[in-house]
Design a protein around this motif. Sequence first.
Motif, mmCIF file in Angstrom:
data_model
loop_
_atom_site.group_PDB
_atom_site.id
_atom_site.type_symbol
_atom_site.label_atom_id
_atom_site.label_comp_id
_atom_site.label_asym_id
_atom_site.label_seq_id
_atom_site.Cartn_x
_atom_site.Cartn_y
_atom_site.Cartn_z
ATOM 1 N N ILE A 144 10.866 -4.872 -14.368
ATOM 2 C CA ILE A 144 11.035 -3.533 -13.802
ATOM 3 C C ILE A 144 11.549 -3.661 -12.368
ATOM 4 O O ILE A 144 11.533 -4.749 -11.797
ATOM 5 N N SER A 145 12.002 -2.559 -11.809
ATOM 6 C CA SER A 145 12.675 -2.632 -10.520
ATOM 7 C C SER A 145 12.040 -1.762 -9.451
ATOM 8 O O SER A 145 11.404 -0.747 -9.743
ATOM 9 N N LYS A 146 12.301 -2.165 -8.225
ATOM 10 C CA LYS A 146 11.967 -1.367 -7.053
ATOM 11 C C LYS A 146 13.275 -1.079 -6.329
ATOM 12 O O LYS A 146 14.108 -1.967 -6.164
ATOM 13 N N TYR A 184 -0.388 -2.888 -14.788
ATOM 14 C CA TYR A 184 -0.162 -1.534 -14.292
ATOM 15 C C TYR A 184 -0.625 -1.368 -12.838
ATOM 16 O O TYR A 184 -0.199 -0.440 -12.157
ATOM 17 N N LYS A 185 -1.468 -2.282 -12.369
ATOM 18 C CA LYS A 185 -1.911 -2.229 -10.981
ATOM 19 C C LYS A 185 -0.762 -2.499 -10.005
ATOM 20 O O LYS A 185 -0.868 -2.193 -8.821
ATOM 21 N N GLN A 186 0.320 -3.090 -10.518
ATOM 22 C CA GLN A 186 1.499 -3.344 -9.683
ATOM 23 C C GLN A 186 2.175 -2.052 -9.231
ATOM 24 O O GLN A 186 2.900 -2.039 -8.249
ATOM 25 N N LEU A 187 1.961 -0.988 -9.992
ATOM 26 C CA LEU A 187 2.779 0.214 -9.835
ATOM 27 C C LEU A 187 2.229 1.199 -8.811
ATOM 28 O O LEU A 187 1.027 1.412 -8.709
ATOM 29 N N LYS A 188 3.163 1.801 -8.089
ATOM 30 C CA LYS A 188 2.842 2.890 -7.176
ATOM 31 C C LYS A 188 4.041 3.831 -7.138
ATOM 32 O O LYS A 188 5.189 3.377 -7.137
ATOM 33 N N GLU A 189 3.789 5.123 -7.115
ATOM 34 C CA GLU A 189 4.891 6.084 -7.055
ATOM 35 C C GLU A 189 5.509 6.096 -5.660
ATOM 36 O O GLU A 189 4.793 6.096 -4.661
ATOM 37 N N ASN A 190 6.849 6.086 -5.621
ATOM 38 C CA ASN A 190 7.515 6.221 -4.328
ATOM 39 C C ASN A 190 7.577 7.693 -3.933
ATOM 40 O O ASN A 190 7.010 8.550 -4.623
#
Length: 197
Positions: A82-84, A100-106
């Motif tokens: 996945i990308s940032k 899923y702990k990697q994820l945060k909404e921008n």
Amino acid sequence: MSETTPKVDKKKYRTVYLRKRKMLSAKDFDRMNARLLLHFHSFLQNHNVLLIHSFLSIDKNKEVNTWPLIESLKNQGKQIVISKSSMTSNELTHYLFEDYKQLKENKYHIPEPEYGTLVSPTALEMVLIPLIVFDRKGHRLGYGAGYYDRFLADCAPHCLKVGLSLAPPLDEIPFAEAHDIPMDFCITPIGVYAFKS
């Protein structure tokens, strides 16, 4: 045709087709995603790939729901990347999706990885591409920032470029440009469209 005409046309196309997608009822949206997922599974049986890049759905745009697809791929032992996005350079950095702990909404409410194992675009075997609309030649119209145009240019020639769309293709997107990288396939609720022999 003036240099500004294609930009105006693209803006109109984006507005019209994005509005159509947003008008889908919840029932139709779920039904179409379920059908697309079935076609994706059939498609994947013919392609032996392990390292797959996927976009993470933007709910407000009613993009193809990639979460069930990602879970299914992980259950099959596939590795998901996945990308940032960088808002300053309009470029993507790619990470292995491990938790899923990697994820945060921008700030645009798009889920992105905050950390993880970096992956080079040249290592990817398949990229699942978001789009607003596509045509029968494999051209796509995205959101206009150019993230995926630059990203796909960095991928290896053998990497499969696969669009995901809830709508069928247009006959032609009239403002495809020479630097645009066409898709190899596009998967829809109707079936799979192939653009290379």
